[in-house]
Design a protein around this motif. Structure first.
Motif, mmCIF file in Angstrom:
data_model
loop_
_atom_site.group_PDB
_atom_site.id
_atom_site.type_symbol
_atom_site.label_atom_id
_atom_site.label_comp_id
_atom_site.label_asym_id
_atom_site.label_seq_id
_atom_site.Cartn_x
_atom_site.Cartn_y
_atom_site.Cartn_z
ATOM 1 N N ALA A 149 0.739 -1.724 -0.223
ATOM 2 C CA ALA A 149 -0.014 0.023 0.013
ATOM 3 C C ALA A 149 0.706 1.205 -0.153
ATOM 4 O O ALA A 149 0.501 2.010 -1.038
ATOM 5 C CB ALA A 149 -1.249 -0.443 0.845
ATOM 6 N N GLU A 150 2.152 1.092 0.862
ATOM 7 C CA GLU A 150 3.375 2.799 1.075
ATOM 8 C C GLU A 150 3.873 2.847 -0.794
ATOM 9 O O GLU A 150 3.898 3.509 -1.248
ATOM 10 C CB GLU A 150 4.446 1.565 2.101
ATOM 11 N N PHE A 151 4.029 1.659 -1.099
ATOM 12 C CA PHE A 151 4.602 1.624 -2.432
ATOM 13 C C PHE A 151 2.898 1.577 -3.568
ATOM 14 O O PHE A 151 4.008 2.958 -4.384
ATOM 15 C CB PHE A 151 5.131 0.178 -2.519
ATOM 16 N N VAL A 152 2.475 1.741 -3.448
ATOM 17 C CA VAL A 152 1.221 2.433 -4.341
ATOM 18 C C VAL A 152 0.914 3.983 -4.544
ATOM 19 O O VAL A 152 0.544 4.051 -5.266
ATOM 20 C CB VAL A 152 0.115 1.339 -3.887
ATOM 21 N N LEU A 153 1.851 4.152 -2.845
ATOM 22 C CA LEU A 153 1.113 5.820 -2.703
ATOM 23 C C LEU A 153 2.345 6.669 -3.666
ATOM 24 O O LEU A 153 2.022 7.468 -3.455
ATOM 25 C CB LEU A 153 1.297 5.913 -0.651
ATOM 26 N N VAL A 154 3.209 5.458 -3.151
ATOM 27 C CA VAL A 154 5.045 6.691 -3.316
ATOM 28 C C VAL A 154 5.030 5.865 -5.176
ATOM 29 O O VAL A 154 5.433 7.602 -6.017
ATOM 30 C CB VAL A 154 6.170 5.803 -3.030
ATOM 31 N N LEU A 155 4.840 5.519 -6.171
ATOM 32 C CA LEU A 155 5.073 5.654 -6.931
ATOM 33 C C LEU A 155 4.432 6.107 -8.385
ATOM 34 O O LEU A 155 5.644 6.715 -9.217
ATOM 35 C CB LEU A 155 3.914 4.011 -7.337
ATOM 36 N N PRO A 156 3.975 6.935 -8.429
ATOM 37 C CA PRO A 156 2.818 7.872 -8.899
ATOM 38 C C PRO A 156 4.522 9.089 -8.820
ATOM 39 O O PRO A 156 4.746 8.848 -10.234
ATOM 40 C CB PRO A 156 1.915 8.684 -8.417
ATOM 41 N N LEU A 157 4.553 9.694 -7.921
ATOM 42 C CA LEU A 157 5.580 10.662 -7.735
ATOM 43 C C LEU A 157 7.509 9.783 -8.412
ATOM 44 O O LEU A 157 8.613 10.428 -8.949
ATOM 45 C CB LEU A 157 6.275 10.615 -6.355
ATOM 46 N N LEU A 158 7.423 8.985 -7.420
ATOM 47 C CA LEU A 158 9.143 8.397 -8.678
ATOM 48 C C LEU A 158 8.692 8.176 -9.544
ATOM 49 O O LEU A 158 9.782 8.301 -9.880
ATOM 50 C CB LEU A 158 9.127 6.681 -7.601
ATOM 51 N N LEU A 159 7.219 8.028 -10.296
ATOM 52 C CA LEU A 159 7.786 7.835 -12.368
ATOM 53 C C LEU A 159 7.673 9.354 -12.574
ATOM 54 O O LEU A 159 8.560 9.436 -12.922
ATOM 55 C CB LEU A 159 6.400 7.152 -12.080
ATOM 56 N N LEU A 160 7.251 10.455 -11.872
ATOM 57 C CA LEU A 160 7.104 12.033 -12.186
ATOM 58 C C LEU A 160 9.037 11.967 -12.364
ATOM 59 O O LEU A 160 8.991 12.468 -13.130
ATOM 60 C CB LEU A 160 5.991 12.824 -11.701
ATOM 61 N N LEU A 161 9.403 11.530 -11.397
ATOM 62 C CA LEU A 161 10.329 12.280 -10.484
ATOM 63 C C LEU A 161 11.554 11.947 -11.940
ATOM 64 O O LEU A 161 12.766 11.689 -12.058
ATOM 65 C CB LEU A 161 11.592 12.185 -9.512
ATOM 66 N N THR A 162 11.151 10.395 -11.801
ATOM 67 C CA THR A 162 12.162 9.594 -12.518
ATOM 68 C C THR A 162 12.251 9.798 -14.916
ATOM 69 O O THR A 162 13.048 9.994 -15.184
ATOM 70 C CB THR A 162 11.339 8.391 -13.181
ATOM 71 N N ILE A 163 10.996 10.380 -14.870
ATOM 72 C CA ILE A 163 10.645 10.496 -16.370
ATOM 73 C C ILE A 163 10.901 12.239 -16.764
ATOM 74 O O ILE A 163 11.665 12.317 -17.741
ATOM 75 C CB ILE A 163 8.762 10.378 -16.912
#
Length: 130
Positions: A19-33
């Protein structure tokens, strides 16, 4: 019995990491892109600087290749090897200026951050003594 099962259900923490990973995943993807596109922009700026420097040098030294304003601008366009820039133009005065032979390049890079697209202007000017 129902009360005990409800306590066990709410006390269970086996899926908390997911659940915590799902909350952090969008931010991680935006930073990576955003980081990937930022490196593309830096490579475009570096290639633009190289192209105008090489074209100014060509105008001053390689007089058989860069014979006039038009051939110098065409040479600069062939030396640019970065990602595509919108409205990429190279300009060169018809005659030498105070610093020698000058070439300028300008264009816009579309920086995609994941949330928005920014048109970042890139400019480079180089002068090579005659």
């Amino acid at each position: 019995m129902i009360l005990r099962r409800a306590r066990e259900f709410f006390a269970d923490q086996s899926g908390s990491s997911a659940a915590e990973f799902v909350l952090v995943l969008p931010l991680l993807l935006l930073l990576t892109i955003g980081t990937i596109y930022l490196t593309f922009m830096l490579q475009a700026a570096s290639s633009l600087h190289f192209a105008v420097q090489d074209a100014a040098r060509c105008r001053a030294v390689k007089t058989l290749v860069c014979t006039n304003k038009t051939t110098t601008e065409a040479y600069a366009a062939t030396r640019y090897s970065g990602p595509g820039l919108a409205s990429l133009t190279f300009t060169s005065p018809a005659a030498a200026v105070a610093c020698g032979y000058q070439v300028s390049g300008a264009g816009f890079f579309s920086l995609r951050t994941g949330l928005m697209t920014l048109a970042v202007p890139l400019n480079a000017t180089a002068c090579f003594p005659d």
